[in-house]
Design an enzyme around this catalytic site. Structure first.
Site, PDB file in Angstrom:
ATOM      1  N   ASP A  11       1.826  -6.420 -15.251  1.00 46.22           N
ATOM      2  CA  ASP A  11       1.190  -5.139 -14.926  1.00 46.22           C
ATOM      3  C   ASP A  11       1.078  -4.398 -16.246  1.00 46.22           C
ATOM      4  O   ASP A  11       2.078  -4.024 -16.846  1.00 46.22           O
ATOM      5  CB  ASP A  11       2.092  -4.387 -13.939  1.00 46.22           C
ATOM      6  CG  ASP A  11       1.621  -2.960 -13.680  1.00 46.22           C
ATOM      7  OD1 ASP A  11       0.681  -2.503 -14.361  1.00 46.22           O
ATOM      8  OD2 ASP A  11       2.209  -2.306 -12.794  1.00 46.22           O
ATOM      9  N   TYR A 229      15.150   1.101 -13.818  1.00 45.28           N
ATOM     10  CA  TYR A 229      13.973   0.814 -13.003  1.00 45.28           C
ATOM     11  C   TYR A 229      12.696   0.814 -13.831  1.00 45.28           C
ATOM     12  O   TYR A 229      12.365   1.786 -14.480  1.00 45.28           O
ATOM     13  CB  TYR A 229      13.829   1.830 -11.857  1.00 45.28           C
ATOM     14  CG  TYR A 229      12.588   1.564 -11.050  1.00 45.28           C
ATOM     15  CD1 TYR A 229      12.515   0.428 -10.255  1.00 45.28           C
ATOM     16  CD2 TYR A 229      11.488   2.395 -11.120  1.00 45.28           C
ATOM     17  CE1 TYR A 229      11.364   0.130  -9.536  1.00 45.28           C
ATOM     18  CE2 TYR A 229      10.338   2.119 -10.403  1.00 45.28           C
ATOM     19  CZ  TYR A 229      10.287   0.977  -9.617  1.00 45.28           C
ATOM     20  OH  TYR A 229       9.144   0.687  -8.920  1.00 45.28           O
ATOM     21  N   LYS A 232       8.851  -3.068  -9.772  1.00 41.53           N
ATOM     22  CA  LYS A 232       9.395  -4.283  -9.162  1.00 41.53           C
ATOM     23  C   LYS A 232       8.841  -5.509  -9.870  1.00 41.53           C
ATOM     24  O   LYS A 232       7.943  -5.421 -10.686  1.00 41.53           O
ATOM     25  CB  LYS A 232       9.051  -4.318  -7.675  1.00 41.53           C
ATOM     26  CG  LYS A 232      10.166  -3.730  -6.835  1.00 41.53           C
ATOM     27  CD  LYS A 232      11.351  -4.689  -6.675  1.00 41.53           C
ATOM     28  CE  LYS A 232      12.521  -3.975  -6.013  1.00 41.53           C
ATOM     29  NZ  LYS A 232      13.716  -4.793  -5.894  1.00 41.53           N
TER      30      LYS A 232
HETATM   31  C1  F6R Z   1       5.004   0.494  -8.813  1.00 41.91           C
HETATM   32  C2  F6R Z   1       5.262   1.039  -7.524  1.00 41.91           C
HETATM   33  C3  F6R Z   1       4.845   2.433  -7.206  1.00 41.91           C
HETATM   34  C4  F6R Z   1       5.522   3.470  -8.079  1.00 41.91           C
HETATM   35  C5  F6R Z   1       5.213   4.890  -7.603  1.00 41.91           C
HETATM   36  C6  F6R Z   1       5.822   5.951  -8.505  1.00 41.91           C
HETATM   37  O1  F6R Z   1       5.136  -0.889  -8.813  1.00 41.91           O
HETATM   38  O2  F6R Z   1       5.806   0.383  -6.699  1.00 41.91           O
HETATM   39  O3  F6R Z   1       5.101   2.666  -5.853  1.00 41.91           O
HETATM   40  O4  F6R Z   1       6.895   3.243  -8.114  1.00 41.91           O
HETATM   41  O5  F6R Z   1       3.828   5.088  -7.569  1.00 41.91           O
HETATM   42  O6  F6R Z   1       5.402   5.714  -9.795  1.00 41.91           O
HETATM   43  P1  F6R Z   1       5.765   6.656 -11.042  1.00 41.91           P
HETATM   44  O7  F6R Z   1       7.236   6.874 -11.005  1.00 41.91           O
HETATM   45  O8  F6R Z   1       5.284   5.860 -12.209  1.00 41.91           O
HETATM   46  O9  F6R Z   1       4.975   7.920 -10.836  1.00 41.91           O
HETATM   47 MG    MG Z   2       2.260  -0.574 -11.968  1.00 44.13          MG
HETATM   48 MG    MG Z   3       2.639  -4.358  -9.283  1.00 45.88          MG
END
Ligand code: F6R
Ligand code: MG
Ligand code: MG
Length: 401
Positions: A11, A229, A232
């Site tokens: 990603d 974190y 994933k």
């Molecule tokens: C990424 C994912 C998303 C993010 C969520 C919050 O793989 O699963 O659900 O975790 O959009 O993202 P941030 O913390 O980057 O704003």
């Molecule tokens: Mg992403």
């Molecule tokens: Mg992804």
């Protein structure tokens, strides 16, 4: 000649948020891979995505863990990050590139890797999987069903070549240990391990009769690499099919039931794995655009594309979940989505505390204060009054701090 199939995925930025890959990034990657095909490093290639993850599928004769192949993938991810993702400020540009320097292998640097080297059979059908908003262990249940459950795979009962069963290589990603267990003999032991998909991952499966390798799954766990974190570990995998291995339809059958997996929204939720169709396939450009992740950044989705491999060339792909027979599974996954979403931040929709360790929740919880229960019971009134006089502030006792 032995053919190596390598899938390396990362990603490197989402459009918008964590929903999808920018089409320009897929085009950039396909062009770079085409150049390497012309130069002779690759026999063939294909580029595709699911959600915000781009996979580079490459065939060659250099074997697994080859520095040229890994280096190529790494440089494509790096260049696409610098030249496209950062320029148009894609969300999380370069997200999975956890380390700065490449030293011969992308393992441990962030991208997911699944590679398999084999002597091509007279005909070599290959099913390639990729999933988003989940983790490598998400393949445990369906892969068990494909290779060990006769209620899924008729060939385990009917086909003499499969009747002896399969050997499972299971990796304990916490301890860095490998278990080799046979189905059907050790099925209960296999299940005892793989029922904890965050820790024990079915990495490779071999046909017991002759140790032909049938599958491989990526096993990188980003949190364990980065220590916090970082999204994933959206996995990739591939399975060889037919002629003494599970039929294409037996492989896909295991995904008709949208089982619950971890990794949805903020890597912190459980949801159904929806078998999804690709949005488009461009055979000329060697690109397929996969599904978007929109409802609550998901739900977790898996795609399957099928190839016939011949002399290292990839004939296809065919979008394998593009069958009305999977519409019902998608519908069921949508219903489960609706059902489980109503639990909001409550387990088991939200992951258990051990799995939240690498998220930002511990930061939040560490700010809360508490009082030993005996002391609280002795001075309950005082405590309650104290707290109620500080509405909106974090809880603390009168005689503490
Ligand atoms: C990424 C994912 C998303 C993010 C969520 C919050 O793989 O699963 O659900 O975790 O959009 O993202 P941030 O913390 O980057 O704003
Ligand atoms: Mg992403
Ligand atoms: Mg992804």
């Amino acid at each position: 000649m032995k053919t190596t199939v390598s899938i390396i995925k990362a990603d490197i930025g989402g459009l918008p948020g964590h929903a999808w890959v920018h089409p320009k990034i897929l085009e950039f990657a396909a062009e770079r891979l085409k150049e390497e095909q012309k130069r002779g490093l690759l026999i063939d290639y294909f580029v595709y995505n699911v959600g915000d993850d781009m996979s580079l599928l490459m065939t060659h004769t250099k074997g697994e863990n080859n520095p040229d192949i890994h280096g190529l993938a790494w440089s494509i991810f790096k260049e696409a990050t610098e030249n496209i993702a950062k320029k148009v400020k894609l969300y999380g540009a370069g997200q999975d590139l956890l380390k700065d320097t490449f030293s011969g292998n992308v393992r441990g640097l962030g991208p997911q890797v699944a590679e398999m080297e084999f002597e091509e059979r007279p005909s070599e059908p290959l099913v390639v999987f990729a999933a988003d908003k989940t983790e490598p262990g998400a393949f445990n249940l369906p892969f068990y069903k494909i290779f060990a459950d006769p209620f899924n795979t008729a060939g385990l009962v009917i086909d003499p070549a499969m009747h002896e069963g399969f050997r499972f290589e299971i990796l304990d990603v916490y301890e860095g240990k490998v278990y080799l267990l046979d189905a059907p003999e050790n099925s209960y032991d296999i299940l005892g391990l793989i029922g904890t998909p965050g820790r024990y991952i079915i990495r490779r499966i071999y046909r017991k009769a002759d140790f032909v390798q049938a599958s491989v799954t990526s096993v990188e766990r980003l949190n364990l690499i980065a220590g916090h974190y970082v999204g994933k570990d959206d996995p990739v995998a591939m399975v060889r099919a037919q002629h003494g291995l599970p039929a294409v339809g037996e492989i896909l059958e295991a995904f008709a039931y949208p089982h619950l997996v971890e990794g949805w929204m903020r890597g912190s939720h459980v949801g159904p794995l929806m078998p999804s169709k690709m949005i488009s396939i461009d055979l000329e450009k060697r690109i397929a655009m996969g599904p978007k992740m929109t409802r609550f950044d998901g739900p977790p989705k898996v795609i399957a594309i099928g190839f016939q491999v011949h002399d290292g060339y990839l004939e296809g792909p065919v979008d394998l979940f593009d069958d009305p027979a999977f519409d019902y599974s998608r519908q069921l996954a949508a219903q489960i989505t609706d059902y489980i979403r109503r639990m909001g931040p409550v387990m088991p929709h939200r992951l258990p505390p051990e799995e939240m360790e690498y998220t930002t929740l511990p930061q939040i919880l560490s700010k809360l204060k508490s009082v030993p229960v005996d002391e609280y019971e002795k001075n309950r009134l005082q405590y309650i009054q104290f707290v109620s006089s500080q509405v909106g502030q974090s809880v603390t006792g009168p005689s503490h701090d």
